[in-house]
Design a protein around this motif. Sequence first.
Motif: not given
Lengths: 98, 147
Positions: A24-25, A44-50, A89-91, B116-117
Amino acid sequence: MGLLDKLMGNNEPAKKADFSDVQSGSSSTAPAPAQTSSMGASAGGTYTVVSGDSLSKIAKHHYGDANKWHAIYEANRDKIKNPDLIHPGQVLTLPDIS
Amino acid sequence: MTRRLWIIPCALLAVAGCSKKADSGTDTAATPGTTTTAEALSVSGVDLGRTIDANSRVTDKTDDFKPSDTIYASVATTGTSPNATLSAKWTYQDGQVVDTTSRAIAPAGAAATEFHISKPSGFPKGNYKVEIMLNGASVQSKDFKVE
């Protein structure tokens, strides 16, 4: 219910869905609350590449400074071989920069 | 004839007197300092989809997903806050919590925040819900399906 299960020959407990690998992100157009440190950077935290992302674009969005891309790169060396090439989709881990 | 001519100015004076009273009433009602306050932060909408744009807004609204999809919830907010927490709680049809993500924001007007998940092994088919919370209080929810 138990009797019904016996009659139906269904003695196995219902199998629960497994969500242990959910990733998640989040991201926002709103800035993060002001930090107590003197620098404006946070994250801080994560991010999912779009699609359409680049490290500098992500850095600009999360830290307000595109030049902070190298901090994201350093924090994700295990996932990013080439800093000019990231995939949807890369986190990515967003390091705290103070 | 002379009497009639006197009646018109008197009637005009009476009307002017009335409208002056009405004007002064309006002035009294407009108390300084009560009209311009910052709008409190609130959630104005939640959209679900498979992709978002650079402004964290969903570009293809849907509530039907495939197991392999990344599911985005874009939360539109209005108003300002120096420090607020938006959260998204994703749950499966049996009540299982799939994920909870929080994000601290300090918007100074209209903004969008996306959550998002994704699940590399694929989401189980069924009905899901995402509940949006603002500072811990549930404000909106959306149901969706994975088929």
